[in-house]
Design a protein around this motif. Structure first.
Motif, mmCIF file in Angstrom:
data_model
loop_
_atom_site.group_PDB
_atom_site.id
_atom_site.type_symbol
_atom_site.label_atom_id
_atom_site.label_comp_id
_atom_site.label_asym_id
_atom_site.label_seq_id
_atom_site.Cartn_x
_atom_site.Cartn_y
_atom_site.Cartn_z
ATOM 1 N N ASP A 88 15.813 -62.033 -13.888
ATOM 2 C CA ASP A 88 16.057 -62.961 -14.990
ATOM 3 C C ASP A 88 16.515 -62.214 -16.236
ATOM 4 O O ASP A 88 17.327 -62.716 -17.014
ATOM 5 C CB ASP A 88 14.772 -63.738 -15.326
ATOM 6 N N ILE A 89 15.957 -61.008 -16.409
ATOM 7 C CA ILE A 89 16.236 -60.191 -17.589
ATOM 8 C C ILE A 89 16.542 -58.769 -17.127
ATOM 9 O O ILE A 89 15.914 -58.262 -16.199
ATOM 10 C CB ILE A 89 15.024 -60.152 -18.539
ATOM 11 N N ALA A 90 17.495 -58.146 -17.799
ATOM 12 C CA ALA A 90 17.799 -56.740 -17.526
ATOM 13 C C ALA A 90 17.449 -55.911 -18.751
ATOM 14 O O ALA A 90 17.760 -56.294 -19.875
ATOM 15 C CB ALA A 90 19.272 -56.565 -17.181
ATOM 16 N N TYR A 227 17.058 -55.885 -24.047
ATOM 17 C CA TYR A 227 16.859 -56.913 -23.026
ATOM 18 C C TYR A 227 18.026 -57.876 -23.116
ATOM 19 O O TYR A 227 18.397 -58.325 -24.205
ATOM 20 C CB TYR A 227 15.551 -57.664 -23.264
ATOM 21 N N MET A 228 18.579 -58.193 -21.964
ATOM 22 C CA MET A 228 19.716 -59.112 -21.926
ATOM 23 C C MET A 228 19.564 -60.079 -20.758
ATOM 24 O O MET A 228 18.846 -59.810 -19.785
ATOM 25 C CB MET A 228 21.031 -58.345 -21.822
ATOM 26 N N ALA A 229 20.223 -61.211 -20.898
ATOM 27 C CA ALA A 229 20.163 -62.237 -19.858
ATOM 28 C C ALA A 229 21.442 -63.061 -19.902
ATOM 29 O O ALA A 229 22.216 -62.975 -20.865
ATOM 30 C CB ALA A 229 18.951 -63.139 -20.059
ATOM 31 N N LYS A 230 21.640 -63.849 -18.869
ATOM 32 C CA LYS A 230 22.796 -64.736 -18.857
ATOM 33 C C LYS A 230 22.618 -65.813 -19.933
ATOM 34 O O LYS A 230 21.493 -66.237 -20.209
ATOM 35 C CB LYS A 230 22.941 -65.407 -17.493
ATOM 36 N N GLU A 231 23.717 -66.240 -20.501
ATOM 37 C CA GLU A 231 23.674 -67.270 -21.532
ATOM 38 C C GLU A 231 22.999 -68.533 -21.001
ATOM 39 O O GLU A 231 22.227 -69.184 -21.705
ATOM 40 C CB GLU A 231 25.086 -67.597 -22.013
ATOM 41 N N SER A 232 23.267 -68.880 -19.745
ATOM 42 C CA SER A 232 22.680 -70.083 -19.140
ATOM 43 C C SER A 232 21.156 -69.968 -19.075
ATOM 44 O O SER A 232 20.441 -70.956 -19.266
ATOM 45 C CB SER A 232 23.244 -70.306 -17.732
ATOM 46 N N PHE A 233 20.650 -68.757 -18.818
ATOM 47 C CA PHE A 233 19.199 -68.557 -18.741
ATOM 48 C C PHE A 233 18.577 -68.690 -20.125
ATOM 49 O O PHE A 233 17.489 -69.246 -20.271
ATOM 50 C CB PHE A 233 18.877 -67.184 -18.147
ATOM 51 N N LEU A 234 19.249 -68.185 -21.126
ATOM 52 C CA LEU A 234 18.752 -68.314 -22.499
ATOM 53 C C LEU A 234 18.636 -69.781 -22.902
ATOM 54 O O LEU A 234 17.687 -70.180 -23.588
ATOM 55 C CB LEU A 234 19.672 -67.582 -23.480
#
Length: 336
Positions: A88-90, A227-234
């Protein structure tokens, strides 16, 4: 018949009791329900101390979050896990979001919380140099890091800052895998090497090498690991990420306000092959050069420095606007 009536009444009482019991269980389940966040960390490092503190102090659990932490060993593998929904998060260098998004995507990767704010590598010399100067690298063999990675770019930027062309003034070796760089130096390859901790301090203890400079100090503030994630997940998990970022902020404040010894003892279980004494030394070194971000807020000035370093290394073809790559909402709310 009287016995039957009593039994009927008993059944009613039991039914009501069972209903109340099930309702209580359902309410309890809802109250104790936790959200799970799958994190892919690019490597296991004392550099990421606040993350492990957040887990060990129970900050994530207090926020109703269970952490599934996996070490994916390398930027490519980490981003693959994120893009394939294996995480979910990198937790990885911010430059990777630029590399991925520049290839075009309908679901861009966004940086939403910063963990480290300087480079985490050190220049290690084979010889003890009491009066070190960067000019001493000229004509020498230098074991660098992977091309295009933030450590190498910060390293090259630092050399150029001191008037050294990394591709002309030194023999730059970049054909050794990350996992084997330290072993190559220990076996006699190179005059200087760029190393992360605790390897740098371990080499000092064993007399293999000597830390003579910090690339973190030389390259300045930058969103080195975030920490980064896809925009859709945010968008779909905003509430969870807000609680996550708040818990992270608490851990960052803990590391900032407590001694290196206290932090070292907390995170020791994550580094079974490293003594607590050495962990403490590394934490202290990172604290002294302000490598651990005090808050999760990724600043625009630091982002622009990242772009300068990437551009200097000829790894940035087009500008990467801060507002297109960084979401500050969660961090700003966390530190209010």
């Amino acid at each position: 018949m009287k016995h039957l009536k009593i039994s009927s009444k008993l059944l009613v009482v039991l039914a009501v009791s069972l209903s109340l019991f099930l309702s209580a269980c359902t309410a309890s389940e809802k109250e104790n329900k936790r959200d799970q966040i799958r994190i892919a960390e690019v490597t296991r490092s004392i550099f990421y101390a606040p993350q492990y503190v957040a887990i060990e102090k129970g900050y994530f659990k207090q926020a109703g979050i269970d952490i599934d932490l996996k070490t994916t060993w390398g930027g490519d593998k980490t981003m693959t896990a994120l893009l394939s929904n294996g995480a979910d998060i990198a937790l990885v260098g911010s430059e990777t979001s630029i590399y991925v998004n520049s290839q075009g995507t309908n679901d861009p990767i966004l940086n939403f919380a910063q963990l480290t704010e300087t480079d985490g590598t050190f220049l290690v010399s084979r010889k003890s140099l009491k009066n070190f100067s960067w000019s001493q690298l000229k004509g020498k063999t230098f074991l660098g890091q992977r091309k295009g990675g933030m450590p190498q770019m910060a390293g090259e930027y630092s050399l150029k800052k001191h008037g050294i062309d990394p591709h002309k003034d030194v023999t730059l070796l970049q054909n050794i895998d990350f996992a084997n760089i330290a072993n190559a130096f220990a076996s006699g390859t190179g005059d200087f090497v760029q190393l992360f901790e605790p390897q740098a301090s371990m080499f000092e203890q064993k007399g293999i090498g000597h830390v003579v400079a910090s690339f973190g100090k030389e390259s300045g503030k930058l969103p080195y690991t975030s920490y980064m994630a896809k925009e859709s997940f945010l968008k779909s998990h905003g509430d969870v990420l807000q609680r996550y970022t708040k818990a992270l902020y608490k851990a960052q404040q803990f590391v900032e306000s407590h001694s290196a010894e206290e932090t070292a003892k907390l995170i020791a279980p994550y580094f079974e092959d490293t003594s607590v004494t050495l962990i403490e030394k590394v934490v202290q070194r990172y604290k002294e050069q302000h490598s651990y971000a005090k808050t999760p807020l990724l600043q625009e000035e630091a982002w622009n420095n990242l772009q300068r370093i990437m551009k200097s290394a000829k790894e940035l073809d087009h500008p990467a606007p801060y507002k297109q790559y960084v979401n500050t909402t969660f961090a700003q709310n966390a530190i209010k």
